[in-house]
Design a protein around this motif. Sequence first.
Motif, PDB file in Angstrom:
ATOM      1  N   PHE A 109     -14.472   6.863   0.645  1.00 32.67           N
ATOM      2  CA  PHE A 109     -13.774   6.027  -0.495  1.00 32.67           C
ATOM      3  C   PHE A 109     -13.997   6.435  -1.882  1.00 32.67           C
ATOM      4  O   PHE A 109     -13.280   6.780  -2.727  1.00 32.67           O
ATOM      5  N   VAL A 110     -15.467   6.422  -2.213  1.00 35.41           N
ATOM      6  CA  VAL A 110     -15.855   6.607  -3.433  1.00 35.41           C
ATOM      7  C   VAL A 110     -15.424   7.915  -3.867  1.00 35.41           C
ATOM      8  O   VAL A 110     -15.064   8.492  -5.200  1.00 35.41           O
ATOM      9  N   TYR A 111     -15.754   9.095  -2.977  1.00 35.95           N
ATOM     10  CA  TYR A 111     -15.268  10.520  -3.367  1.00 35.95           C
ATOM     11  C   TYR A 111     -13.684  10.703  -3.216  1.00 35.95           C
ATOM     12  O   TYR A 111     -13.394  11.904  -3.256  1.00 35.95           O
ATOM     13  N   ASP A 112     -13.016   9.709  -2.958  1.00 35.33           N
ATOM     14  CA  ASP A 112     -11.504  10.011  -2.867  1.00 35.33           C
ATOM     15  C   ASP A 112     -11.047  10.691  -1.779  1.00 35.33           C
ATOM     16  O   ASP A 112     -10.155  11.484  -1.669  1.00 35.33           O
ATOM     17  N   ARG A 113     -11.758  10.736  -0.592  1.00 36.01           N
ATOM     18  CA  ARG A 113     -11.493  11.841   0.543  1.00 36.01           C
ATOM     19  C   ARG A 113     -10.561  10.622   1.260  1.00 36.01           C
ATOM     20  O   ARG A 113      -9.760  11.068   2.124  1.00 36.01           O
ATOM     21  N   GLN A 114     -10.677   9.148   1.285  1.00 31.77           N
ATOM     22  CA  GLN A 114      -9.802   8.209   1.645  1.00 31.77           C
ATOM     23  C   GLN A 114      -9.429   7.462   0.553  1.00 31.77           C
ATOM     24  O   GLN A 114     -10.187   7.172  -0.333  1.00 31.77           O
ATOM     25  N   THR A 115      -8.111   7.101   0.418  1.00 30.80           N
ATOM     26  CA  THR A 115      -7.684   6.316  -0.437  1.00 30.80           C
ATOM     27  C   THR A 115      -7.512   4.732  -0.546  1.00 30.80           C
ATOM     28  O   THR A 115      -7.726   4.234  -1.507  1.00 30.80           O
ATOM     29  N   VAL A 116      -7.779   4.367   0.834  1.00 27.57           N
ATOM     30  CA  VAL A 116      -7.832   2.896   0.764  1.00 27.57           C
ATOM     31  C   VAL A 116      -8.958   2.308   1.507  1.00 27.57           C
ATOM     32  O   VAL A 116      -9.192   3.109   2.472  1.00 27.57           O
ATOM     33  N   MET A 117      -9.774   1.291   1.051  1.00 27.29           N
ATOM     34  CA  MET A 117     -10.845   0.945   1.856  1.00 27.29           C
ATOM     35  C   MET A 117     -10.186  -0.684   2.299  1.00 27.29           C
ATOM     36  O   MET A 117      -9.979  -1.200   1.572  1.00 27.29           O
ATOM     37  N   VAL A 118     -10.407  -0.757   3.354  1.00 27.24           N
ATOM     38  CA  VAL A 118     -10.014  -2.109   4.213  1.00 27.24           C
ATOM     39  C   VAL A 118     -11.282  -2.574   4.347  1.00 27.24           C
ATOM     40  O   VAL A 118     -12.299  -2.082   5.434  1.00 27.24           O
ATOM     41  N   ALA A 119     -11.842  -4.023   3.999  1.00 27.15           N
ATOM     42  CA  ALA A 119     -13.068  -4.337   3.951  1.00 27.15           C
ATOM     43  C   ALA A 119     -13.358  -5.865   4.067  1.00 27.15           C
ATOM     44  O   ALA A 119     -12.571  -6.616   3.496  1.00 27.15           O
ATOM     45  N   THR A 120     -14.351  -6.288   4.448  1.00 23.22           N
ATOM     46  CA  THR A 120     -14.809  -7.774   4.364  1.00 23.22           C
ATOM     47  C   THR A 120     -15.654  -7.733   2.784  1.00 23.22           C
ATOM     48  O   THR A 120     -15.694  -6.571   2.420  1.00 23.22           O
ATOM     49  N   ASN A 121     -16.023  -9.139   2.518  1.00 19.59           N
ATOM     50  CA  ASN A 121     -16.683  -9.016   1.276  1.00 19.59           C
ATOM     51  C   ASN A 121     -18.187  -8.378   1.368  1.00 19.59           C
ATOM     52  O   ASN A 121     -18.582  -8.501   0.302  1.00 19.59           O
ATOM     53  N   ALA A 122     -18.356  -8.008   2.501  1.00 20.68           N
ATOM     54  CA  ALA A 122     -19.674  -7.221   2.515  1.00 20.68           C
ATOM     55  C   ALA A 122     -19.466  -5.866   1.660  1.00 20.68           C
ATOM     56  O   ALA A 122     -20.659  -5.288   1.247  1.00 20.68           O
ATOM     57  N   PHE A 123     -18.228  -5.541   1.274  1.00 24.06           N
ATOM     58  CA  PHE A 123     -18.167  -3.980   0.656  1.00 24.06           C
ATOM     59  C   PHE A 123     -17.864  -4.655  -1.012  1.00 24.06           C
ATOM     60  O   PHE A 123     -17.055  -5.440  -1.387  1.00 24.06           O
ATOM     61  N   GLY A 124     -18.632  -3.724  -1.451  1.00 20.78           N
ATOM     62  CA  GLY A 124     -18.182  -3.644  -3.104  1.00 20.78           C
ATOM     63  C   GLY A 124     -19.298  -4.086  -4.189  1.00 20.78           C
ATOM     64  O   GLY A 124     -19.120  -3.590  -5.108  1.00 20.78           O
ATOM     65  N   MET A 125     -20.276  -4.956  -3.841  1.00 19.73           N
ATOM     66  CA  MET A 125     -20.963  -5.271  -4.891  1.00 19.73           C
ATOM     67  C   MET A 125     -21.555  -4.059  -5.374  1.00 19.73           C
ATOM     68  O   MET A 125     -22.364  -3.304  -4.509  1.00 19.73           O
ATOM     69  N   VAL A 164       1.019  -1.093   0.018  1.00 16.20           N
ATOM     70  CA  VAL A 164       0.083  -0.202   0.009  1.00 16.20           C
ATOM     71  C   VAL A 164       0.877   1.372  -0.072  1.00 16.20           C
ATOM     72  O   VAL A 164       0.555   2.241  -0.795  1.00 16.20           O
ATOM     73  N   SER A 165       2.066   1.142   0.750  1.00 13.36           N
ATOM     74  CA  SER A 165       2.952   2.229   0.703  1.00 13.36           C
ATOM     75  C   SER A 165       3.162   2.500  -0.494  1.00 13.36           C
ATOM     76  O   SER A 165       3.582   3.789  -0.855  1.00 13.36           O
ATOM     77  N   ALA A 166       3.858   1.498  -1.376  1.00 17.36           N
ATOM     78  CA  ALA A 166       4.556   2.047  -2.520  1.00 17.36           C
ATOM     79  C   ALA A 166       3.282   2.368  -3.444  1.00 17.36           C
ATOM     80  O   ALA A 166       3.756   2.700  -4.465  1.00 17.36           O
ATOM     81  N   ARG A 167       1.869   2.404  -3.287  1.00 15.87           N
ATOM     82  CA  ARG A 167       0.948   2.953  -4.046  1.00 15.87           C
ATOM     83  C   ARG A 167       0.293   4.003  -3.506  1.00 15.87           C
ATOM     84  O   ARG A 167      -0.925   3.911  -3.513  1.00 15.87           O
ATOM     85  N   ARG A 168       0.660   5.023  -2.780  1.00 15.82           N
ATOM     86  CA  ARG A 168       0.124   5.794  -1.939  1.00 15.82           C
ATOM     87  C   ARG A 168      -0.731   6.820  -2.252  1.00 15.82           C
ATOM     88  O   ARG A 168      -1.819   7.074  -1.912  1.00 15.82           O
ATOM     89  N   ASP A 169      -0.355   7.270  -3.874  1.00 14.66           N
ATOM     90  CA  ASP A 169      -1.317   8.161  -4.447  1.00 14.66           C
ATOM     91  C   ASP A 169      -2.400   7.488  -5.002  1.00 14.66           C
ATOM     92  O   ASP A 169      -3.498   8.187  -5.803  1.00 14.66           O
ATOM     93  N   LYS A 170      -2.558   6.251  -4.989  1.00 16.96           N
ATOM     94  CA  LYS A 170      -3.649   5.657  -5.813  1.00 16.96           C
ATOM     95  C   LYS A 170      -4.903   4.805  -4.917  1.00 16.96           C
ATOM     96  O   LYS A 170      -4.533   4.633  -3.792  1.00 16.96           O
ATOM     97  N   SER A 171      -5.813   4.796  -5.395  1.00  9.15           N
ATOM     98  CA  SER A 171      -6.946   4.227  -4.661  1.00  9.15           C
ATOM     99  C   SER A 171      -7.010   2.756  -4.949  1.00  9.15           C
ATOM    100  O   SER A 171      -6.806   2.206  -5.850  1.00  9.15           O
ATOM    101  N   GLY A 172      -7.096   2.006  -3.530  1.00  9.31           N
ATOM    102  CA  GLY A 172      -7.102   0.608  -3.591  1.00  9.31           C
ATOM    103  C   GLY A 172      -8.087   0.065  -2.568  1.00  9.31           C
ATOM    104  O   GLY A 172      -8.596   0.816  -1.645  1.00  9.31           O
ATOM    105  N   ILE A 173      -8.288  -1.231  -2.642  1.00 16.08           N
ATOM    106  CA  ILE A 173      -9.192  -1.886  -1.869  1.00 16.08           C
ATOM    107  C   ILE A 173      -8.400  -3.118  -1.192  1.00 16.08           C
ATOM    108  O   ILE A 173      -7.744  -3.848  -1.850  1.00 16.08           O
ATOM    109  N   VAL A 174      -8.251  -3.284   0.142  1.00 12.84           N
ATOM    110  CA  VAL A 174      -7.755  -4.513   0.833  1.00 12.84           C
ATOM    111  C   VAL A 174      -8.856  -5.329   1.408  1.00 12.84           C
ATOM    112  O   VAL A 174      -9.684  -4.861   2.278  1.00 12.84           O
TER     113      VAL A 174
END
Length: 610
Positions: free
Chosen positions: A273-289, A222-232
């Motif tokens: 997350f969707v509005y890019d105010r936070q760059t990383v979303m850490v979630a269970t599979n409840a997130f995303g559909m 994640v640190s190596a991709r700091r400026d990018k939006s990602g999901i964990v």
Amino acid sequence: MNQYDVLKQYFGYTSFRGGQEQLIDSVLEGRDVLGIMPTGGGKSICYQIPAMLFEGITLVISPLISLMKDQVMALGSVNIAAAYINSSLTAEQIARVYRNLQNGVYKILYIAPERLDSYGFAELARHLPISMVAVDEAHCISQWGNDFRPSYLRITAFIASLPRRPVVAAFTATATEQVRLDIEQKLRLCNPVRVITGFDRPNLKFEVITPRRKADAVLELVSARRDKSGIVYCMTRANVEKICELLQENGIAATRYHAGLSDRERQQNQEDFVYDRQTVMVATNAFGMGIDKSNVSYVIHYNMPLSLEAYYQEAGRAGRDGEKAECILLYAPSDIMTAKTLLEHTEGNASPEQADELRRRDHERLDRMVAYCRTTNCLRGNILDYFGQPHAPTCGNCGNCLTTFMHKDITVESQKILSCIKRMRDHLGYSVGSVMLVRVLRGSKDKRIVALGLDALSTYGIMAENSRQELNEMLDRLAELGYIYKNTAYATVALSETARNVLFDGERVTMASKEVPQKARKKKRRGESQNDSSRDLYERLRKLRFSLALEQNVPAYVVFSNATLADMADKKPTDLDAFMEVSGVGRAKAALYSEPFLAEINAYIDRYGE
Ligand code: ADP
Ligand code: MG
Ligand code: ZN
């Protein structure tokens, strides 16, 4: 106005993607359709375009509330009249939508399947000119899929209750034959046109990593991709909490999502997350559909999911805009145990025979998932095999294709390890701890080892030349092959029945080890410098998009997708006509945004030239 005009004028695209044209043409001819395309394949416009061309209104049935809001917002931004009804609206807001419906204001209405049961809605629907019912995420109707929603079963009765049968169009990204047939039967599709596009997502790079410590690996990735939006994605709430905290402590703008949070907090975090105010979303599979965020540039799985279908769906949330994106799975053999435990808890209230059958399928799916994690062949190929799609033997864009594997023979090492386990067990009379085992093998002078007399064993220090990491990797490999059992809870190891094959019958053991080729990073640098100027402009356009989105309180991708900005930076339009040539720019968006974007581009060209 025909489908090509709508594509260009409203959505700003010049050509259809695979499958879209055939689906749209069939729907326009009045045929039922079943469209199966991967996530990001472009299913939405397959019902949105016909909806614009039909006389009446199109009902879109969709499982998640968040999806509706985003889609309606995105449609609004290209001047398509759409609305949604779900439980997030107040009675007053619903009444307003009902009034507008009666007045024929909308072309598209999104509803949750539960709504079909409400008497008020069913009554209203009978008097609406419904031309089409589009069922999005149609796999939700199937018990064999992994997102079964019983409320989806109501759709059929609802359609049957309408005075005139509309065209029924179903869409999903789940491709297994079983689910496909189930959708057709349960929705009673009439002689549907089936369009199944390729499942490959060439812009996604797949990778499986087996790190020693997953938490360190996540932080590093994640640190190596700091400026990018990602999901964990994590398997458990506890892991979500742990990883989110770890990232936050290290200055990363991370937020979290799982079923244990209040509705309000979930909603808030998702929006951040969707509005890019936070760059990383850490979630269970409840997130995303149904999360329609197009600029997610990586999806990391902290644990192995329960099936390859689930994995591909979750990982597929990366790179929906067609930009390069990464899907990284962190695998540990202990994930298998976790997965099995989770499967035990998901039986529900089926009959014993059904439960047996469901369990069998669950385990089949899990085995297939494990095979993906362990293969040394092309990962993309492994996925496409699952969906029954032919492919080239290598793809050149996955962790395995970019890695040279060396198959090492570790039979002798295995014999040493296994006999050490046996001797320790005989000597101690109780289970062997794996940490202690590694110390004994390496000849550690640890006080306890001496006190227990383990330094007198003939296997003491016979692997002194191997590092702790190497020994642990070999232990994992032996567990993987079933020669030893690892008890993760107590961190102990024990020999299995088959261990004797290696110890006494000379059965060979091999292990693949990765030889990472010359730094891939250097290559990237060169690629970037070729295109320095459009990259620089791209960054400026992104900033502009961000401030416009903020001003209008919409997610950035509702203004323009990354793919559109990239095309814009490349084409550098300086007037309105040229601006309209950019992919993803239709009339409404040109009217709204051409001015600020053209100003930015012109200022850029004045200063730096083309
Ligand atoms: P799906 O529902 O299949 O996951 P979407 O309908 O959300 O995919 O589309 C994914 C992305 O692809 C969106 O950003 C959409 O605007 C874009 N897209 C769809 N069709 C086209 C097309 N013909 N040309 C370019 N981009 C497209
Ligand atoms: Mg979709
Ligand atoms: Zn590959």
